[in-house]
Design a protein around this motif. Sequence first.
Motif, short mmCIF file in Angstrom:
data_model
loop_
_atom_site.label_atom_id
_atom_site.label_comp_id
_atom_site.label_asym_id
_atom_site.label_seq_id
_atom_site.Cartn_x
_atom_site.Cartn_y
_atom_site.Cartn_z
N GLY A 95 0.79 -1.21 0.00
CA GLY A 95 0.00 0.00 0.00
C GLY A 95 0.83 1.27 0.00
O GLY A 95 0.36 2.33 -0.39
N THR A 96 2.10 1.18 0.42
CA THR A 96 2.96 2.35 0.51
C THR A 96 4.29 2.06 -0.18
O THR A 96 4.88 1.01 0.04
CB THR A 96 3.24 2.71 1.99
N VAL A 97 4.74 3.00 -1.00
CA VAL A 97 6.05 2.89 -1.61
C VAL A 97 6.61 4.30 -1.76
O VAL A 97 5.90 5.22 -2.15
CB VAL A 97 6.01 2.16 -2.97
N GLU A 142 6.87 -1.96 6.65
CA GLU A 142 5.56 -1.68 6.03
C GLU A 142 4.64 -2.88 6.23
O GLU A 142 5.05 -4.04 6.08
CB GLU A 142 5.74 -1.39 4.54
N THR A 143 3.41 -2.63 6.56
CA THR A 143 2.44 -3.70 6.75
C THR A 143 2.21 -4.46 5.44
O THR A 143 2.29 -3.87 4.36
CB THR A 143 1.10 -3.16 7.29
N THR A 144 1.96 -5.75 5.56
CA THR A 144 1.66 -6.55 4.37
C THR A 144 0.18 -6.52 4.03
O THR A 144 -0.24 -7.11 3.05
CB THR A 144 2.10 -8.02 4.57
N ILE A 145 -0.60 -5.82 4.84
CA ILE A 145 -2.03 -5.71 4.58
C ILE A 145 -2.28 -4.46 3.74
O ILE A 145 -1.95 -3.35 4.13
CB ILE A 145 -2.85 -5.61 5.89
N ALA A 146 -2.85 -4.66 2.56
CA ALA A 146 -3.15 -3.55 1.65
C ALA A 146 -4.65 -3.49 1.41
O ALA A 146 -5.35 -4.49 1.52
CB ALA A 146 -2.41 -3.75 0.33
N SER A 147 -5.12 -2.31 1.05
CA SER A 147 -6.53 -2.19 0.72
C SER A 147 -6.75 -2.71 -0.69
O SER A 147 -5.90 -2.53 -1.58
CB SER A 147 -7.01 -0.74 0.84
N LEU A 148 -7.86 -3.34 -0.91
CA LEU A 148 -8.19 -3.87 -2.23
C LEU A 148 -8.30 -2.72 -3.23
O LEU A 148 -7.83 -2.83 -4.36
CB LEU A 148 -9.50 -4.65 -2.16
N ALA A 149 -8.88 -1.62 -2.81
CA ALA A 149 -9.04 -0.46 -3.70
C ALA A 149 -7.68 0.08 -4.13
O ALA A 149 -7.46 0.41 -5.29
CB ALA A 149 -9.86 0.62 -3.02
N GLY A 150 -6.76 0.17 -3.18
CA GLY A 150 -5.43 0.67 -3.50
C GLY A 150 -4.70 -0.25 -4.46
O GLY A 150 -4.07 0.19 -5.43
N HIS A 152 -9.63 -5.71 2.56
CA HIS A 152 -8.18 -5.71 2.69
C HIS A 152 -7.63 -7.08 2.28
O HIS A 152 -8.33 -8.08 2.35
CB HIS A 152 -7.77 -5.42 4.13
N ILE A 153 -6.34 -7.07 1.88
CA ILE A 153 -5.72 -8.31 1.42
C ILE A 153 -4.26 -8.31 1.84
O ILE A 153 -3.61 -7.26 1.85
CB ILE A 153 -5.89 -8.47 -0.10
N ASP A 154 -3.76 -9.49 2.21
CA ASP A 154 -2.36 -9.64 2.58
C ASP A 154 -1.56 -9.84 1.30
O ASP A 154 -1.83 -10.77 0.54
CB ASP A 154 -2.17 -10.83 3.52
N VAL A 155 -0.56 -9.00 1.07
CA VAL A 155 0.20 -9.06 -0.18
C VAL A 155 1.13 -10.26 -0.24
O VAL A 155 1.70 -10.55 -1.29
CB VAL A 155 0.99 -7.76 -0.43
N HIS A 156 1.29 -10.98 0.88
CA HIS A 156 2.18 -12.13 0.90
C HIS A 156 1.47 -13.47 0.98
O HIS A 156 2.11 -14.51 0.96
CB HIS A 156 3.17 -12.04 2.07
N SER A 157 0.16 -13.49 1.08
CA SER A 157 -0.52 -14.80 1.15
C SER A 157 -1.82 -14.81 0.36
O SER A 157 -2.27 -13.86 -0.14
CB SER A 157 -0.79 -15.17 2.59
#
Length: 84
Positions: free
Chosen positions: A14-16, A26-34, A79-84
């Motif tokens: 979600g952040t870069v 940085e959290t591995t949880i990102a918003s689906l919209a993002g 929300h979705i985990d970008v690693h799983s």
Amino acid sequence: LLAAFDTKTGIPYGTVNLVYGVPPGETTIASLAGAGTLTLEMELLSRMTGDESFGKAAKLATRALWMRRSPELNLLGKHIDVHS
């Protein structure tokens, strides 16, 4: 921006930071919209620059999101985990 897509799933963080990449911790949880918005922007960036690497990252992320939808409802959560 490609650094955001460097995850196990291809779904972007979600952040870069454009200079330093993904911030440490940085959290591995990102918003689906993002995640969805970034994929659209990356595909457009490929078309505007002629550099296919952005579009390839976007397509991988889109496929990864599609594969993670609920089997019962065919929907994704907020929300979705970008690693799983």
